[in-house]
Design a protein around this motif. Structure first.
Motif, short mmCIF file in Angstrom:
data_model
loop_
_atom_site.label_atom_id
_atom_site.label_comp_id
_atom_site.label_asym_id
_atom_site.label_seq_id
_atom_site.Cartn_x
_atom_site.Cartn_y
_atom_site.Cartn_z
N GLY A 23 4.59 3.06 -7.77
CA GLY A 23 4.54 4.51 -7.64
C GLY A 23 5.78 5.05 -6.97
O GLY A 23 6.83 4.40 -6.93
N GLY A 24 5.65 6.25 -6.42
CA GLY A 24 6.80 6.93 -5.85
C GLY A 24 6.74 7.04 -4.34
O GLY A 24 5.92 6.40 -3.68
N VAL A 25 7.61 7.87 -3.82
CA VAL A 25 7.71 8.11 -2.38
C VAL A 25 6.87 9.34 -2.05
O VAL A 25 6.94 10.35 -2.76
N GLU A 26 6.08 9.27 -1.00
CA GLU A 26 5.28 10.42 -0.60
C GLU A 26 5.50 10.74 0.88
O GLU A 26 5.76 9.84 1.68
N ALA A 27 5.42 12.01 1.20
CA ALA A 27 5.54 12.44 2.59
C ALA A 27 4.31 12.00 3.37
O ALA A 27 3.19 12.04 2.85
N VAL A 28 4.50 11.59 4.62
CA VAL A 28 3.38 11.18 5.48
C VAL A 28 2.93 12.39 6.30
O VAL A 28 3.75 13.08 6.89
N ARG A 29 1.64 12.63 6.31
CA ARG A 29 1.06 13.77 7.02
C ARG A 29 1.01 13.52 8.52
O ARG A 29 0.63 12.45 8.97
N ASP A 30 1.41 14.52 9.29
CA ASP A 30 1.22 14.51 10.74
C ASP A 30 -0.18 15.05 10.99
O ASP A 30 -0.42 16.25 10.90
N PHE A 31 -1.13 14.16 11.28
CA PHE A 31 -2.52 14.57 11.38
C PHE A 31 -2.78 15.46 12.59
O PHE A 31 -3.71 16.26 12.58
N ASP A 32 -1.97 15.35 13.62
CA ASP A 32 -2.17 16.19 14.81
C ASP A 32 -1.69 17.61 14.59
O ASP A 32 -2.27 18.56 15.11
N ARG A 33 -0.62 17.80 13.83
CA ARG A 33 -0.03 19.13 13.66
C ARG A 33 -0.43 19.81 12.35
O ARG A 33 -0.23 21.01 12.19
#
Length: 143
Positions: A23-33
């Motif tokens: 697959g591809g590259v995905e942004a990682v979510r900042d779960f706190d913000r």
């Protein structure tokens, strides 16, 4: 002496049989913000750079499933193109670091992987990846 934070490892020590991006590259979510309506991308706590992730298949025949390798950088990394006829992209990771942790669900030792870059695999190396006296299996057994 305790090891604090991630520690650097050679690609061949972790992936003695190689690695493939699925697959591809995905942004990682900042779960706190982040919120339900507002996605905020995670930043590396050491460098402040954005965090991205790729799904990886370990070419080790004993490996099971896929996992994520996090990549840090100011812009979204680009995964090399897959060779003709390949469904996955053979890659190597530069600046690879391992962070061990205890999985709260299982109570078992696990680890996360972070790299500074994803590069095309050098498939012309004589007999495979370089390792430090082939400690790759030992490093994976620790997880």
């Amino acid at each position: 002496m305790a090891v604090k934070g991630p520690f650097k490892v050679a690609f061949g020590d972790v992936f003695p049989f190689g690695a493939f991006v699925k697959g591809g590259v995905e942004a990682v979510r900042d779960f706190d913000r982040s919120s339900v309506e507002n996605f905020v991308q995670a930043r590396d706590k050491d460098s402040g750079e954005l965090v991205w992730a790729v799904e990886v298949l370990d070419a080790d025949p004993e490996s099971k499933g896929t996992f994520k390798v996090k990549l840090t950088g100011p812009v979204q990394p680009v995964v090399p193109a897959a060779p003709a006829g390949f469904p996955f992209v053979p890659v190597e990771f530069e600046g690879l670091a391992v962070t061990p942790y205890v999985n709260s669900g299982t109570g078992r030792l696990a680890y996360s992987l972070k790299a500074s870059a994803v590069l095309p695999a050098n498939l012309n190396k004589g007999g495979g990846r370089t390792t430090s006296k082939d400690n790759g299996a030992a490093a994976k057994d620790a997880a």
